[in-house]
Design a protein around this motif. Structure first.
Motif, PDB file in Angstrom:
ATOM      1  N   UNK A 163       0.823  -1.202   0.000  1.00 44.44           N
ATOM      2  CA  UNK A 163       0.000   0.000   0.000  1.00 44.44           C
ATOM      3  C   UNK A 163       0.858   1.254   0.000  1.00 44.44           C
ATOM      4  N   UNK A 164       1.956   1.188   0.709  1.00 47.33           N
ATOM      5  CA  UNK A 164       2.840   2.345   0.805  1.00 47.33           C
ATOM      6  C   UNK A 164       3.378   2.737  -0.573  1.00 47.33           C
ATOM      7  N   UNK A 165       3.649   1.754  -1.416  1.00 45.44           N
ATOM      8  CA  UNK A 165       4.197   2.028  -2.741  1.00 45.44           C
ATOM      9  C   UNK A 165       3.198   2.784  -3.611  1.00 45.44           C
ATOM     10  N   UNK A 166       1.917   2.503  -3.432  1.00 42.22           N
ATOM     11  CA  UNK A 166       0.882   3.204  -4.200  1.00 42.22           C
ATOM     12  C   UNK A 166       0.883   4.686  -3.841  1.00 42.22           C
ATOM     13  N   UNK A 167       0.946   4.984  -2.554  1.00 42.08           N
ATOM     14  CA  UNK A 167       0.951   6.379  -2.106  1.00 42.08           C
ATOM     15  C   UNK A 167       2.202   7.108  -2.593  1.00 42.08           C
ATOM     16  N   UNK A 168       3.336   6.447  -2.546  1.00 41.06           N
ATOM     17  CA  UNK A 168       4.576   7.066  -3.024  1.00 41.06           C
ATOM     18  C   UNK A 168       4.477   7.362  -4.524  1.00 41.06           C
ATOM     19  N   UNK A 169       3.942   6.431  -5.290  1.00 44.86           N
ATOM     20  CA  UNK A 169       3.807   6.637  -6.731  1.00 44.86           C
ATOM     21  C   UNK A 169       2.876   7.797  -7.050  1.00 44.86           C
ATOM     22  N   UNK A 170       1.772   7.900  -6.331  1.00 46.01           N
ATOM     23  CA  UNK A 170       0.831   9.006  -6.549  1.00 46.01           C
ATOM     24  C   UNK A 170       1.499  10.337  -6.224  1.00 46.01           C
ATOM     25  N   UNK A 171       2.166  10.407  -5.072  1.00 46.62           N
ATOM     26  CA  UNK A 171       2.787  11.656  -4.637  1.00 46.62           C
ATOM     27  C   UNK A 171       3.906  12.083  -5.585  1.00 46.62           C
ATOM     28  N   UNK A 172       4.717  11.139  -6.022  1.00 50.66           N
ATOM     29  CA  UNK A 172       5.813  11.485  -6.930  1.00 50.66           C
ATOM     30  C   UNK A 172       5.306  11.974  -8.272  1.00 50.66           C
TER      31      UNK A 172
END
Length: 76
Positions: free
Chosen positions: A1-10
Motif C-alpha cells: 500500500x505504501x508504494x501506491x501512495x509514493x507513486x501518486x505523490x511522486x
C-alpha cells in the motif's frame, strides 16, 4: 500500500526525492500513512480546496479495503 501512495505523490510533485511515507499501524484493522513532501510541493499535493488530498485519501481507502483494513492519509 505504501508504494501506491509514493507513486501518486511522486507524480504530483517537482522534488520527487523529498517524498517520504511513514506507516503507523495503530491496530490490526487501521493503517495511518504520514506523507511528507517538500514545502514548495505541499500545495500540489493538497490541491485547490483539498481536492487532490481528498482523491488521494479515496484511492488509499480503496486499496486498504482490498486487504480488509481502513486507511488514513495525513499530509505533514
Amino acid at each position: 500500500m505504501q508504494e501506491v501512495l509514493i507513486a501518486i505523490a511522486r507524480g504530483l510533485v517537482d522534488d520527487k526525492d523529498a517524498v517520504q511515507v511513514t506507516v503507523d499501524e495503530t491496530n490490526p484493522r487501521e493503517v495511518v500513512f504520514h506523507l511528507n513532501v517538500a514545502e514548495d510541493d505541499k500545495g500540489r499535493v493538497i490541491g485547490q480546496k483539498g481536492s487532490k488530498a481528498r482523491a488521494i485519501r479515496t484511492v488509499m481507502s480503496a486499496v486498504a479495503a482490498k486487504q480488509g483494513k481502513r486507511a488514513r492519509v495525513e499530509i505533514d
